[in-house]
Design a protein around this motif. Structure first.
Motif, short mmCIF file in Angstrom:
data_model
loop_
_atom_site.label_atom_id
_atom_site.label_comp_id
_atom_site.label_asym_id
_atom_site.label_seq_id
_atom_site.Cartn_x
_atom_site.Cartn_y
_atom_site.Cartn_z
N VAL A 210 0.83 -1.20 0.00
CA VAL A 210 0.00 0.00 0.00
C VAL A 210 0.86 1.25 0.00
CG1 VAL A 210 -1.73 1.30 1.31
CG2 VAL A 210 -1.89 -1.19 1.15
N ALA A 211 1.97 1.20 0.74
CA ALA A 211 2.82 2.38 0.87
C ALA A 211 4.27 1.97 1.08
CB ALA A 211 2.36 3.24 2.04
N THR A 212 5.18 2.86 0.74
CA THR A 212 6.59 2.65 1.01
C THR A 212 6.91 3.17 2.41
OG1 THR A 212 7.23 4.84 0.16
CG2 THR A 212 7.13 3.01 -1.43
N THR A 213 8.09 2.86 2.89
CA THR A 213 8.48 3.39 4.21
C THR A 213 8.50 4.91 4.20
OG1 THR A 213 10.86 3.30 3.65
CG2 THR A 213 9.90 1.35 4.74
N GLU A 214 8.91 5.50 3.07
CA GLU A 214 8.96 6.95 2.96
C GLU A 214 7.56 7.56 3.02
OE1 GLU A 214 11.31 10.32 0.30
OE2 GLU A 214 11.07 8.27 -0.46
N GLU A 215 6.60 6.91 2.38
CA GLU A 215 5.23 7.42 2.37
C GLU A 215 4.58 7.29 3.75
OE1 GLU A 215 4.27 6.46 -2.34
OE2 GLU A 215 3.83 4.96 -0.79
N VAL A 216 4.86 6.20 4.44
CA VAL A 216 4.35 6.04 5.80
C VAL A 216 4.91 7.14 6.70
CG1 VAL A 216 4.38 4.58 7.86
CG2 VAL A 216 3.92 3.56 5.62
N ASP A 217 6.21 7.36 6.62
CA ASP A 217 6.83 8.40 7.45
C ASP A 217 6.24 9.77 7.13
OD1 ASP A 217 8.38 6.57 8.73
OD2 ASP A 217 10.26 7.10 7.75
N ALA A 218 6.05 10.07 5.84
CA ALA A 218 5.50 11.36 5.45
C ALA A 218 4.09 11.56 6.00
CB ALA A 218 5.48 11.49 3.92
#
Length: 321
Positions: A210-218
């Protein structure tokens, strides 16, 4: 913050990331600190870590008498804890190791010393079972970087003296911390249980593509995290209810709690998921060393701490505003 006059000497047992963070914080608040660790090269690594943290602490402001020169390394555990008023155990998160170490400390410490474990998960009642003086053993769980983040969760066990909890609270507050005394011991205390819930959901989002680690952090950095830094989850949602506050919010959005939006069970940490998480984090930090990222984090936290003081100077952990 004025130093607690009953606590003159602090001993830190274990000089990993958390132990070194405690050392730096107590030194910056003007305490005499003794550190001990049986690992080879521990003293050199400890002094390097404290040196790295010191510029950030200087920016925040050092207490009168604060000096790195007040740090002593003593490899012998019994000698290190013998005269300490507060002993902070920071060993790796392994139950048997912590129980054995706290038992040894309890035998060697002076009668009125406070013995605290930095454990992020174990209950104090479990840790104090084999101690000669269980009434003096508490959990005092900090957050990394300890030398900057002010929260410490204080938890007493079944045998812990109420006076010890009271003295410990005063001590940590004199070291510039926000002491949250937890009245009922549970695995993981409070803050780690909340972070664990978000961490599990984050792993599911990455695992399911669903999301990358970068997208989750953002999603946290630019959304909820900005609000939580000032108000936390409850007061943030209280505002979401408009003039009627939390009551209206619960009436409007409460039914959504029944929807299967979240997955509380952690996903299996497969090789594929491990690679996704590791590769994602390495991509996010590409071109920057851990030391550079540490400095960036510290610079941000210092400014955030000052900002919190400006906008919520009366906030405390007893719910009084």
């Amino acid at each position: 913050m004025q130093q607690d006059q009953t606590i003159k000497q602090v001993t830190i047992v274990g000089t990993g990331v958390i132990g070194n963070g405690w050392i730096a914080r107590f030194l910056a608040q003007g305490f005499e600190v003794i550190a001990t660790d049986p690992a080879e090269g521990a003293e050199a690594r400890m002094r390097k870590a404290v040196d790295n943290a010191w510029p950030a602490l200087e920016r925040l402001g050092l207490a009168d008498g604060a000096s790195i020169d007040r740090l002593t390394f003593e490899p012998d555990l019994k000698k290190a804890v013998a005269s300490a008023d507060l002993i902070q155990e920071c060993a790796p998160e392994r139950e048997e190791l912590k129980r054995r170490l706290l038992s040894d400390i309890s035998h060697a410490a002076k009668p009125d010393a406070i013995i605290a474990s930095s454990t992020s998960g174990y209950k104090p009642s479990l840790l104090q079972e084999t101690c000669e003086h269980p009434e003096r053993v508490i959990v005092a769980h900090p957050f990394n970087p300890v030398y900057l983040l002010p929260l410490v969760e204080i938890v007493g066990g079944k045998a812990t003296s109420a006076d010890v909890v009271k003295r410990a609270k005063q001590c940590y507050e004199s070291a510039g911390m926000k002491a949250l005394v937890i009245s009922h011991e549970i695995d993981g205390h409070i803050a780690d249980r909340l972070m664990e819930a978000i961490w599990r959901e984050a792993l599911h989002l990455v695992n399911d593509g669903v999301a990358t680690t970068e997208e989750v952090d953002a999603s946290i950095v630019y959304g909820a995290g900005m609000r939580w830094a000032l108000m936390g989850p409850f007061l943030t949602l209280h505002l979401a209810g408009g003039e009627q506050g939390m009551r209206h919010m619960l009436e409007q959005f409460g039914p959504a709690l029944k929807y299967p939006w979240t997955k509380l069970e952690a996903p299996e940490l497969t090789d594929e998921l491990t690679d996704r998480v590791v590769n994602g984090c390495e991509h996010q930090g590409k071109g920057h060393s851990i030391a550079e990222l540490d400095k960036r984090r510290d610079d941000f936290l210092i400014e955030l701490i000052e900002l919190q003081k400006k906008y919520w100077p009366l906030a405390n952990l007893n719910g009084e505003l």
